[in-house]
Write an enzyme that holds these catalytic residues in place. Structure first.
Site, PDB file in Angstrom:
ATOM      1  N   ASN A 156      22.833  23.475  32.588  1.00  0.00           N
ATOM      2  CA  ASN A 156      23.999  24.183  32.053  1.00  0.00           C
ATOM      3  C   ASN A 156      23.504  25.390  31.272  1.00  0.00           C
ATOM      4  O   ASN A 156      23.017  25.258  30.151  1.00  0.00           O
ATOM      5  CB  ASN A 156      24.786  23.209  31.145  1.00  0.00           C
ATOM      6  CG  ASN A 156      25.996  23.855  30.513  1.00  0.00           C
ATOM      7  OD1 ASN A 156      26.250  25.048  30.693  1.00  0.00           O
ATOM      8  ND2 ASN A 156      26.747  23.068  29.765  1.00  0.00           N
ATOM      9  N   ARG A 162      26.211  23.672  36.233  1.00  0.00           N
ATOM     10  CA  ARG A 162      27.557  23.946  35.748  1.00  0.00           C
ATOM     11  C   ARG A 162      27.823  25.430  35.966  1.00  0.00           C
ATOM     12  O   ARG A 162      27.052  26.278  35.529  1.00  0.00           O
ATOM     13  CB  ARG A 162      27.653  23.627  34.262  1.00  0.00           C
ATOM     14  CG  ARG A 162      28.997  24.017  33.725  1.00  0.00           C
ATOM     15  CD  ARG A 162      29.047  23.908  32.224  1.00  0.00           C
ATOM     16  NE  ARG A 162      30.372  24.249  31.768  1.00  0.00           N
ATOM     17  CZ  ARG A 162      30.622  24.894  30.639  1.00  0.00           C
ATOM     18  NH1 ARG A 162      29.643  25.250  29.853  1.00  0.00           N
ATOM     19  NH2 ARG A 162      31.852  25.162  30.299  1.00  0.00           N
ATOM     20  N   HIS A 195      37.295  23.643  31.464  1.00  0.00           N
ATOM     21  CA  HIS A 195      36.967  22.255  31.079  1.00  0.00           C
ATOM     22  C   HIS A 195      37.330  21.277  32.193  1.00  0.00           C
ATOM     23  O   HIS A 195      37.551  20.097  31.935  1.00  0.00           O
ATOM     24  CB  HIS A 195      37.738  21.805  29.814  1.00  0.00           C
ATOM     25  CG  HIS A 195      37.371  22.515  28.551  1.00  0.00           C
ATOM     26  ND1 HIS A 195      38.299  22.788  27.580  1.00  0.00           N
ATOM     27  CD2 HIS A 195      36.186  22.971  28.101  1.00  0.00           C
ATOM     28  CE1 HIS A 195      37.707  23.406  26.557  1.00  0.00           C
ATOM     29  NE2 HIS A 195      36.421  23.531  26.854  1.00  0.00           N
ATOM     30  N   ARG A 222      39.100  30.813  18.548  1.00  0.00           N
ATOM     31  CA  ARG A 222      40.027  31.521  19.449  1.00  0.00           C
ATOM     32  C   ARG A 222      41.472  31.263  19.039  1.00  0.00           C
ATOM     33  O   ARG A 222      41.820  30.151  18.646  1.00  0.00           O
ATOM     34  CB  ARG A 222      39.839  31.051  20.899  1.00  0.00           C
ATOM     35  CG  ARG A 222      38.499  31.386  21.466  1.00  0.00           C
ATOM     36  CD  ARG A 222      38.440  31.007  22.950  1.00  0.00           C
ATOM     37  NE  ARG A 222      37.070  30.757  23.329  1.00  0.00           N
ATOM     38  CZ  ARG A 222      36.652  29.680  23.980  1.00  0.00           C
ATOM     39  NH1 ARG A 222      37.510  28.743  24.353  1.00  0.00           N
ATOM     40  NH2 ARG A 222      35.380  29.532  24.267  1.00  0.00           N
ATOM     41  N   GLU A 231      30.397  15.485  31.099  1.00  0.00           N
ATOM     42  CA  GLU A 231      30.430  16.495  32.158  1.00  0.00           C
ATOM     43  C   GLU A 231      29.149  16.465  32.994  1.00  0.00           C
ATOM     44  O   GLU A 231      29.184  16.681  34.204  1.00  0.00           O
ATOM     45  CB  GLU A 231      30.634  17.883  31.534  1.00  0.00           C
ATOM     46  CG  GLU A 231      32.036  18.042  30.957  1.00  0.00           C
ATOM     47  CD  GLU A 231      32.151  19.132  29.915  1.00  0.00           C
ATOM     48  OE1 GLU A 231      31.679  18.914  28.775  1.00  0.00           O
ATOM     49  OE2 GLU A 231      32.713  20.191  30.210  1.00  0.00           O
TER      50      GLU A 231
END
Ligand code: AMP
Length: 400
Positions: free
Chosen positions: A7, A94, A183, A244, A386
């Site tokens: 990743n 990923r 996600h 964010r 993940e």
């Protein structure tokens, strides 16, 4: 079979080495770690295996050097778990954005790599390091199959009325402006586990999956398929996140740019790096700090109230479009750990059949039901994984 899961972020490479003998349940993590501060002074590698843990420092100029170092440590005679690099049978990457081309993981050939490059303008911060990682692995391990697992892919099933923005249609056609969602690998994993925990077939399940970490996104997952999600064209839309803003009136952006004389870069920085939990609280982007400050700081309390309020609105909306609800799943840093935030989100939702049990809600970082006995909807905590999904897909595509 040994599968290396990679990743690549802008200045980090996280990795896990899995081995599998033949069944999905048999995946074992043999080692994992991270190289940090790539291209910045003070690069270091942290590596863990069953019986070893180490931290080393070295200059790491780019992602290729980072991956060379990772492979070196994995095959190190003292701390490694492999004899040499040839024991790596496949690599799973990923990849953040697969655009409209990928609704599933893909074996990387020249055409797939080109398509990932085409998505760079949709994810200018994320896809370039993912591509560097792929190219570095291709040259370090020529002939070893590489698989791309996309963050956007799970949301490829979202219907058109849920992904089209009410802008002039030509912008969808010209620039592919639409909701993509992110996600996806996490939502996919926890929705599968959620249905298993509920003891119902995934193909007959109605779930809301709440991925709440530094980035936050919810998904409405019907019969195992994502039918809507809160992040949109970029990961900026939706819920309140660490830094964010999530949803806001787009006119605010124009107003602020004019009033403050902001450039595009400055506005982008405000929306992505200075807003959310950090922006409202003025304290930190980490909800642990906000929970600690809340009893004596009204902006910290306001931030927590805002997180819960916005989350409730999404749960109501997704309840409506799912046409009922079997379960809610909380995952990622906040979702797995914060009893306070889970409780404040679910409070007052008994009319939707949702109620948390305070005692059960004390759980952290492990699978559990946290709903009360009278709650019709089951509420679950499921740690996300993940990397395991990336390893599964890699194995299904090139190893099985
Ligand atoms: P992630 O992006 O999934 O690694 O999540 C990281 C975020 O989870 C941190 O920034 C914190 O806001 C949050 N977090 C982690 N542990 C806790 C905790 N014990 N209580 C509240 N929030 C937490």
């Amino acid at each position: 079979m040994n599968i290396l899961v990679v990743n690549c972020g802008s200045s980090t490479v996280k990795y896990q080495l899995f081995s599998v003998d033949g069944k999905e349940e048999d995946f074992q993590v043999r080692a994992k770690g991270i190289v940090e501060r790539i291209g910045i002074a003070g690069s270091k590698l942290e590596h863990k295996s069953d019986d070893q843990e180490l931290v080393r420092e070295r200059e790491v100029a780019n992602h290729r050097v980072a991956l060379e170092w990772i492979v070196e440590v994995l095959a190190d005679p003292k701390v490694g778990v492999l004899r040499d690099i040839t024991e790596i049978d496949a690599v799973g990457h990923r990849v953040v954005h697969g655009g409209e081309d990928f609704s599933d993981s893909a074996v990387i050939d020249q055409e797939v790599l080109e398509a990932i490059k085409q998505c760079v303008n949709l994810a200018p911060l994320h896809n370039p390091p993912n591509i560097l990682g792929i190219e570095a692995c291709q040259s370090l391990m020529p002939g070893v199959p590489q698989v791309a697992v996309f963050d956007t892919a799970f949301h490829g099933t979202i219907p058109k009325q849920a992904y089209i923005y009410a802008l002039p249609y030509q912008y969808y056609e010209k620039y592919k402006i639409r909701r993509y969602g992110f996600h996806g690998t996490s939502h996919r994993y926890v929705s599968q586990r959620g249905a298993q925990m509920l003891g119902i077939p995934l193909s007959e399940s109605k779930l809301i999956t709440c991925h709440m970490g530094g980035g936050v996104s919810f998904a409405a997952v019907k019969n195992g398929k994502s039918i809507d999600t809160s992040m949109g064209f970029t990961p900026l839309e939706g819920l309140v996140m660490g830094t964010r803003s999530g949803d806001l009136d787009p006119a605010i952006v124009l107003f602020l740019m004019e009033k403050e004389g902001l450039s595009i870069e400055e506005m982008d920085e405000i929306l992505n790096k200075k807003s959310g939990v950090l922006g409202v609280s003025g304290i930190s982007s980490d909800t642990r700090d906000i929970e600690a400050a809340a009893p004596t700081n009204h902006r910290a309390q306001l931030t927590l109230d805002l997180i819960a309020y916005r989350a409730k609105k999404y749960i109501g909306a997704y309840h409506a479009i799912l046409g009922g609800l079997d379960g809610i799943v909380f995952t990622a840093g906040i979702g797995e750990n914060s009893s306070y935030i889970r409780k404040s989100i679910c409070q007052g939702l008994l009319h939707l059949g949702i109620e948390i049990d305070d005692q059960r809600n004390k759980v952290r970082r492990k699978e559990a039901f946290i709903n009360s006995d009278q709650s019709q909807v089951k509420v679950m905590v499921i740690p996300t994984n993940e990397e395991l999904v990336i390893a599964w897909d890699t194995w299904k595509l090139v190893g099985k």
